[in-house]
Motif scaffolding. Structure first.
Motif, PDB file in Angstrom:
ATOM      1  N   GLN A 114       0.851  -1.188   0.000  1.00 52.15           N
ATOM      2  CA  GLN A 114       0.000   0.000   0.000  1.00 52.15           C
ATOM      3  C   GLN A 114       0.892   1.245   0.000  1.00 52.15           C
ATOM      4  O   GLN A 114       2.068   1.178   0.337  1.00 52.15           O
ATOM      5  N   PRO A 115       0.347   2.410  -0.339  1.00 50.27           N
ATOM      6  CA  PRO A 115       1.155   3.635  -0.290  1.00 50.27           C
ATOM      7  C   PRO A 115       1.752   3.839   1.108  1.00 50.27           C
ATOM      8  O   PRO A 115       1.074   3.629   2.113  1.00 50.27           O
ATOM      9  N   THR A 116       3.017   4.199   1.129  1.00 48.02           N
ATOM     10  CA  THR A 116       3.715   4.443   2.391  1.00 48.02           C
ATOM     11  C   THR A 116       4.604   5.666   2.248  1.00 48.02           C
ATOM     12  O   THR A 116       4.997   6.047   1.159  1.00 48.02           O
ATOM     13  N   THR A 117       4.900   6.273   3.380  1.00 42.57           N
ATOM     14  CA  THR A 117       5.852   7.375   3.442  1.00 42.57           C
ATOM     15  C   THR A 117       7.025   6.883   4.280  1.00 42.57           C
ATOM     16  O   THR A 117       6.857   6.567   5.457  1.00 42.57           O
ATOM     17  N   LEU A 118       8.185   6.785   3.671  1.00 41.22           N
ATOM     18  CA  LEU A 118       9.363   6.276   4.358  1.00 41.22           C
ATOM     19  C   LEU A 118      10.097   7.436   5.024  1.00 41.22           C
ATOM     20  O   LEU A 118      10.387   8.447   4.380  1.00 41.22           O
ATOM     21  N   VAL A 119      10.368   7.294   6.326  1.00 46.94           N
ATOM     22  CA  VAL A 119      11.103   8.324   7.061  1.00 46.94           C
ATOM     23  C   VAL A 119      12.264   7.674   7.807  1.00 46.94           C
ATOM     24  O   VAL A 119      12.269   6.461   8.048  1.00 46.94           O
ATOM     25  N   SER A 120      13.231   8.502   8.162  1.00 48.35           N
ATOM     26  CA  SER A 120      14.343   8.020   8.979  1.00 48.35           C
ATOM     27  C   SER A 120      14.571   8.978  10.136  1.00 48.35           C
ATOM     28  O   SER A 120      14.183  10.153  10.083  1.00 48.35           O
ATOM     29  N   TYR A 121      15.194   8.451  11.169  1.00 42.02           N
ATOM     30  CA  TYR A 121      15.468   9.205  12.387  1.00 42.02           C
ATOM     31  C   TYR A 121      16.917   8.971  12.800  1.00 42.02           C
ATOM     32  O   TYR A 121      17.462   7.894  12.583  1.00 42.02           O
ATOM     33  N   ASP A 122      17.468   9.958  13.457  1.00 42.89           N
ATOM     34  CA  ASP A 122      18.726   9.796  14.163  1.00 42.89           C
ATOM     35  C   ASP A 122      18.325   9.562  15.616  1.00 42.89           C
ATOM     36  O   ASP A 122      17.568  10.356  16.184  1.00 42.89           O
ATOM     37  N   ALA A 123      18.805   8.463  16.192  1.00 43.76           N
ATOM     38  CA  ALA A 123      18.347   8.082  17.530  1.00 43.76           C
ATOM     39  C   ALA A 123      19.501   7.867  18.489  1.00 43.76           C
ATOM     40  O   ALA A 123      20.578   7.406  18.102  1.00 43.76           O
ATOM     41  N   GLU A 124      19.238   8.195  19.739  1.00 46.80           N
ATOM     42  CA  GLU A 124      20.141   7.876  20.838  1.00 46.80           C
ATOM     43  C   GLU A 124      19.262   7.547  22.038  1.00 46.80           C
ATOM     44  O   GLU A 124      18.655   8.435  22.641  1.00 46.80           O
ATOM     45  N   VAL A 125      19.168   6.252  22.328  1.00 46.15           N
ATOM     46  CA  VAL A 125      18.270   5.761  23.373  1.00 46.15           C
ATOM     47  C   VAL A 125      19.114   5.060  24.429  1.00 46.15           C
ATOM     48  O   VAL A 125      19.810   4.081  24.128  1.00 46.15           O
ATOM     49  N   GLU A 126      19.056   5.553  25.648  1.00 45.76           N
ATOM     50  CA  GLU A 126      19.947   5.053  26.697  1.00 45.76           C
ATOM     51  C   GLU A 126      19.614   3.645  27.178  1.00 45.76           C
ATOM     52  O   GLU A 126      20.478   2.790  27.234  1.00 45.76           O
ATOM     53  N   ARG A 127      18.354   3.400  27.555  1.00 44.70           N
ATOM     54  CA  ARG A 127      18.004   2.097  28.133  1.00 44.70           C
ATOM     55  C   ARG A 127      17.141   1.313  27.165  1.00 44.70           C
ATOM     56  O   ARG A 127      15.955   1.585  27.010  1.00 44.70           O
ATOM     57  N   VAL A 128      17.752   0.319  26.533  1.00 45.85           N
ATOM     58  CA  VAL A 128      17.076  -0.537  25.563  1.00 45.85           C
ATOM     59  C   VAL A 128      17.172  -1.982  26.041  1.00 45.85           C
ATOM     60  O   VAL A 128      18.273  -2.475  26.316  1.00 45.85           O
ATOM     61  N   PHE A 129      16.031  -2.632  26.133  1.00 50.05           N
ATOM     62  CA  PHE A 129      16.007  -4.045  26.490  1.00 50.05           C
ATOM     63  C   PHE A 129      16.245  -4.858  25.221  1.00 50.05           C
ATOM     64  O   PHE A 129      15.527  -4.698  24.235  1.00 50.05           O
ATOM     65  N   ASP A 130      17.237  -5.747  25.253  1.00 44.40           N
ATOM     66  CA  ASP A 130      17.581  -6.565  24.097  1.00 44.40           C
ATOM     67  C   ASP A 130      16.916  -7.928  24.235  1.00 44.40           C
ATOM     68  O   ASP A 130      17.338  -8.764  25.037  1.00 44.40           O
ATOM     69  N   SER A 131      15.875  -8.153  23.443  1.00 46.45           N
ATOM     70  CA  SER A 131      15.106  -9.400  23.548  1.00 46.45           C
ATOM     71  C   SER A 131      15.838 -10.605  22.973  1.00 46.45           C
ATOM     72  O   SER A 131      15.328 -11.723  23.066  1.00 46.45           O
ATOM     73  N   ARG A 132      17.006 -10.417  22.384  1.00 46.98           N
ATOM     74  CA  ARG A 132      17.780 -11.549  21.864  1.00 46.98           C
ATOM     75  C   ARG A 132      18.449 -12.341  22.984  1.00 46.98           C
ATOM     76  O   ARG A 132      18.988 -13.423  22.739  1.00 46.98           O
ATOM     77  N   ASP A 133      18.406 -11.831  24.208  1.00 50.89           N
ATOM     78  CA  ASP A 133      19.019 -12.491  25.361  1.00 50.89           C
ATOM     79  C   ASP A 133      17.964 -13.331  26.089  1.00 50.89           C
ATOM     80  O   ASP A 133      17.117 -12.788  26.802  1.00 50.89           O
ATOM     81  N   PRO A 134      17.978 -14.674  25.908  1.00 51.88           N
ATOM     82  CA  PRO A 134      16.941 -15.510  26.517  1.00 51.88           C
ATOM     83  C   PRO A 134      16.920 -15.456  28.035  1.00 51.88           C
ATOM     84  O   PRO A 134      15.857 -15.577  28.647  1.00 51.88           O
ATOM     85  N   THR A 135      18.074 -15.259  28.662  1.00 51.75           N
ATOM     86  CA  THR A 135      18.123 -15.166  30.117  1.00 51.75           C
ATOM     87  C   THR A 135      17.424 -13.903  30.599  1.00 51.75           C
ATOM     88  O   THR A 135      16.653 -13.934  31.568  1.00 51.75           O
ATOM     89  N   ALA A 136      17.666 -12.784  29.906  1.00 51.34           N
ATOM     90  CA  ALA A 136      16.998 -11.527  30.260  1.00 51.34           C
ATOM     91  C   ALA A 136      15.494 -11.644  30.030  1.00 51.34           C
ATOM     92  O   ALA A 136      14.697 -11.150  30.840  1.00 51.34           O
TER      93      ALA A 136
END
Length: 165
Positions: free
Chosen positions: A59-81
């Motif tokens: 479908q029609p979309t508008t593609l945008v980009s951002y410059d990001a700096e996010v301090e606390r990110v939970f990484d779901s690739r860690d099964p223990t976490a």
């Protein structure tokens, strides 16, 4: 910590508000219930396109980009976490999250994201479950964002193209 570019393929209806999270707030998403804003972004352009067009034809979309700096990110690739937060990889990708939201008011993945936000995380790094996505197609779901720390998100629109819509 996440520092770098993020991408979104927006429904043109929301193109004038690329920082609002309004669509997710209105309809709910895998990691936010209705009424709670969230900003779903992808680490690559192709993942963003897959996310925006999960059903039917492109479908029609508008593609945008951002410059990001996010301090606390939970990484779901860690099964223990994940296990420490009562979650696992299969539950993250559960296709029944919409049914759970309708029946209980909040899907398991939405409750997980709420707990992360309450614990001070600004975002969740999680694989894309869109059709055609692979294990390396990643999204960053933001629970909190703004123009400064701890979760800075800056739209890249140097030529003010979105203002002309």
């Amino acid at each position: 910590m996440y520092r770098g570019l993020l991408y979104r393929a927006l429904n043109p209806v929301y193109a004038r508000e690329p920082l609002s999270g309004r669509g997710a707030q209105l309809y709910g998403g895998r990691f936010n219930p209705k009424g709670t804003p969230a900003l779903y972004a992808s680490l690559t352009v192709m993942t963003a396109l897959r996310e925006a067009n999960q059903v039917g034809s492109l479908q029609p979309t508008t593609l945008v980009s951002y410059d990001a700096e996010v301090e606390r990110v939970f990484d779901s690739r860690d099964p223990t976490a994940l296990a420490a937060h009562d979650m696992d990889g299969d539950a993250l990708g559960d296709a029944d999250w919409r049914d759970q939201m309708k029946a209980k008011g909040e899907a398991r993945t939405q409750a997980f994201a709420r707990r992360l936000a309450e614990a001070g995380y600004q975002g969740l790094l999680v694989r894309s479950f869109a059709r055609g996505a692979g294990v390396d197609d990643m999204n960053l779901v933001l629970f909190a964002w703004g123009s400064g720390s701890p979760s800075r998100l800056t739209l890249i629109d140097d030529e003010q193209r979105l203002a002309r819509l």
